[in-house]
Design a protein around this motif. Sequence first.
Motif, mmCIF file in Angstrom:
data_model
loop_
_atom_site.group_PDB
_atom_site.id
_atom_site.type_symbol
_atom_site.label_atom_id
_atom_site.label_comp_id
_atom_site.label_asym_id
_atom_site.label_seq_id
_atom_site.Cartn_x
_atom_site.Cartn_y
_atom_site.Cartn_z
ATOM 1 N N SER A 162 -3.869 15.246 -3.718
ATOM 2 C CA SER A 162 -2.742 14.564 -4.379
ATOM 3 C C SER A 162 -1.857 13.878 -3.330
ATOM 4 O O SER A 162 -2.103 12.722 -2.989
ATOM 5 N N ARG A 163 -0.873 14.599 -2.825
ATOM 6 C CA ARG A 163 -0.046 14.079 -1.748
ATOM 7 C C ARG A 163 0.196 15.217 -0.757
ATOM 8 O O ARG A 163 0.411 16.362 -1.144
ATOM 9 N N GLY A 164 0.187 14.879 0.525
ATOM 10 C CA GLY A 164 0.322 15.892 1.572
ATOM 11 C C GLY A 164 1.580 16.738 1.442
ATOM 12 O O GLY A 164 1.561 17.954 1.680
ATOM 13 N N LYS A 216 -12.132 -2.244 -7.924
ATOM 14 C CA LYS A 216 -11.335 -2.272 -9.164
ATOM 15 C C LYS A 216 -9.844 -2.148 -8.870
ATOM 16 O O LYS A 216 -9.017 -2.768 -9.531
ATOM 17 N N MET A 217 -9.509 -1.313 -7.870
ATOM 18 C CA MET A 217 -8.088 -1.181 -7.516
ATOM 19 C C MET A 217 -7.538 -2.515 -7.014
ATOM 20 O O MET A 217 -6.423 -2.913 -7.360
ATOM 21 N N SER A 218 -8.360 -3.221 -6.219
ATOM 22 C CA SER A 218 -7.875 -4.505 -5.691
ATOM 23 C C SER A 218 -7.692 -5.508 -6.829
ATOM 24 O O SER A 218 -6.738 -6.292 -6.839
ATOM 25 N N PRO A 259 -9.571 11.867 5.866
ATOM 26 C CA PRO A 259 -8.448 10.919 5.973
ATOM 27 C C PRO A 259 -8.063 10.176 4.679
ATOM 28 O O PRO A 259 -8.163 8.956 4.610
ATOM 29 N N HIS A 260 -7.603 10.897 3.679
ATOM 30 C CA HIS A 260 -7.082 10.301 2.436
ATOM 31 C C HIS A 260 -8.069 9.272 1.862
ATOM 32 O O HIS A 260 -7.758 8.084 1.760
ATOM 33 N N ILE A 261 -9.250 9.797 1.506
ATOM 34 C CA ILE A 261 -10.323 8.896 1.055
ATOM 35 C C ILE A 261 -10.838 9.251 -0.338
ATOM 36 O O ILE A 261 -11.920 8.803 -0.735
ATOM 37 N N HIS A 271 -1.055 -1.035 -4.378
ATOM 38 C CA HIS A 271 -2.516 -0.874 -4.400
ATOM 39 C C HIS A 271 -2.830 0.621 -4.349
ATOM 40 O O HIS A 271 -3.457 1.127 -3.423
ATOM 41 N N ALA A 272 -2.375 1.362 -5.369
ATOM 42 C CA ALA A 272 -2.545 2.826 -5.438
ATOM 43 C C ALA A 272 -2.074 3.255 -6.814
ATOM 44 O O ALA A 272 -1.300 2.539 -7.462
ATOM 45 N N VAL A 273 -2.519 4.434 -7.212
ATOM 46 C CA VAL A 273 -1.966 4.972 -8.464
ATOM 47 C C VAL A 273 -0.661 5.706 -8.184
ATOM 48 O O VAL A 273 0.299 5.582 -8.934
ATOM 49 N N GLY A 274 -0.617 6.459 -7.082
ATOM 50 C CA GLY A 274 0.621 7.162 -6.708
ATOM 51 C C GLY A 274 1.639 6.142 -6.233
ATOM 52 O O GLY A 274 1.281 5.132 -5.609
ATOM 53 N N PHE A 275 2.906 6.394 -6.524
ATOM 54 C CA PHE A 275 3.914 5.397 -6.129
ATOM 55 C C PHE A 275 5.150 6.047 -5.519
ATOM 56 O O PHE A 275 6.260 5.535 -5.621
ATOM 57 N N LEU A 324 0.847 -1.193 0.000
ATOM 58 C CA LEU A 324 0.000 0.000 0.000
ATOM 59 C C LEU A 324 0.880 1.240 0.000
ATOM 60 O O LEU A 324 2.086 1.147 0.225
ATOM 61 N N LEU A 325 0.240 2.394 -0.174
ATOM 62 C CA LEU A 325 1.023 3.629 -0.220
ATOM 63 C C LEU A 325 1.664 3.966 1.123
ATOM 64 O O LEU A 325 2.513 4.851 1.212
ATOM 65 N N THR A 326 1.282 3.242 2.175
ATOM 66 C CA THR A 326 1.879 3.458 3.495
ATOM 67 C C THR A 326 3.153 2.619 3.693
ATOM 68 O O THR A 326 3.774 2.703 4.751
ATOM 69 N N ILE A 330 -8.469 3.787 -13.151
ATOM 70 C CA ILE A 330 -9.726 3.383 -12.529
ATOM 71 C C ILE A 330 -10.165 4.275 -11.371
ATOM 72 O O ILE A 330 -11.328 4.254 -10.998
ATOM 73 N N LEU A 331 -9.253 5.035 -10.791
ATOM 74 C CA LEU A 331 -9.686 5.879 -9.672
ATOM 75 C C LEU A 331 -9.811 7.350 -10.071
ATOM 76 O O LEU A 331 -10.055 8.216 -9.227
ATOM 77 N N THR A 332 -9.677 7.626 -11.363
ATOM 78 C CA THR A 332 -9.727 9.012 -11.836
ATOM 79 C C THR A 332 -11.041 9.689 -11.453
ATOM 80 O O THR A 332 -11.048 10.780 -10.870
HETATM 81 C C1 GLV Z 1 -4.155 7.251 -3.572
HETATM 82 O O1 GLV Z 1 -3.737 8.238 -3.060
HETATM 83 C C2 GLV Z 1 -3.499 6.617 -4.680
HETATM 84 O O2 GLV Z 1 -2.395 7.052 -5.066
HETATM 85 O O3 GLV Z 1 -4.048 5.644 -5.209
#
Ligand code: GLV
Length: 325
Positions: free
Chosen positions: A236-238, A296-298, A284-286, A76-80, A53-55, A101-103
Amino acid sequence: MSKPKVFVTRIIPEKGLSQVQQFCDVDLWTDELPPSRAVMLERVRGVDGLLCLLTDRVDAELLDAAGPQLKVVSNHAVGFDNIVVPDATARGIPVGNTPGILTDATADFAFALLMAAGRRVVEGERYVRAGKWKTWGPSLLLGADFVGATLGIVGFGRIGKAMARRASGFDMRVIYFDPLTPPDPALNAQSVDMETLLAESDFVSLHTPLLPETHHLMNAETFAKMKPNAILVNTSRGQIVDPQALYEALKSGQIAAAALDVTEPEPIPMDSPLLELENLIVVPHIASASTTTRDKMSLMAAANLIAGLKGERLPTCINPEVYKE
Ligand code: GLV
């Protein structure tokens, strides 16, 4: 034949998880909180694949702790920005993410935040619950208009463009700053430099990835260039926003309000001075958290993982240069 071993760093939606479980021997981290670094280093040892995950930070140390049999990392994220991609590429490991898919879910949510901050929805809700609602007031909780207002989009990729489409439905003027993306003639949006965007926007919405060039892009200097009625939205990102500078800008009235789905750090510390401000919304980043989108992300994260384990090309690969070697 034995199944490939994978570490999955959190319970992802059942749709994708069941596919991973069918194909793999899964070590699943079931806590609500992410595994610690020490746990990550321990649990990746000997795995063939990692679904993270992104964490979770993935870098040379972690990849080496996993060992040379590691075939794939699926985020499991678009951001990497949690992954040091060159470290994976150097080891010939393909990395997958979940673009596209999360656009819509993310742009929907960014627009919801924009409207909520503009029309002071959250302040109004707090007002009612605090027992302050005595009567209809002609000047009670006055907010912004959207028709004719200028939306400045920073980062005109998939999500930025989806924001532009939503804004045109509200008859807003759309300008954007993105030196890397060519103009899209189908969208009624004008490319401008960052100075112009800051000076002219009534709403600024951030849709850029976290890169060295975008770290603290919103800082004391950039806030000083914004309009006093301006509202900042960050999905986007904090780390794109300097939290101290944002606090000063909101507190002093340099800008009118902000709505954050992402913070630096995450979660926002409960003693952050930002939480004392009425003109701030924080969630909270939702932004991508709709049921269908997360399903779909999963599925996409599972598809990337399984493809990598089979030695096939990942459906959505961040570092396709691994296939050229
Ligand atoms: C969420 O922040 C993602 O990058 O999928």
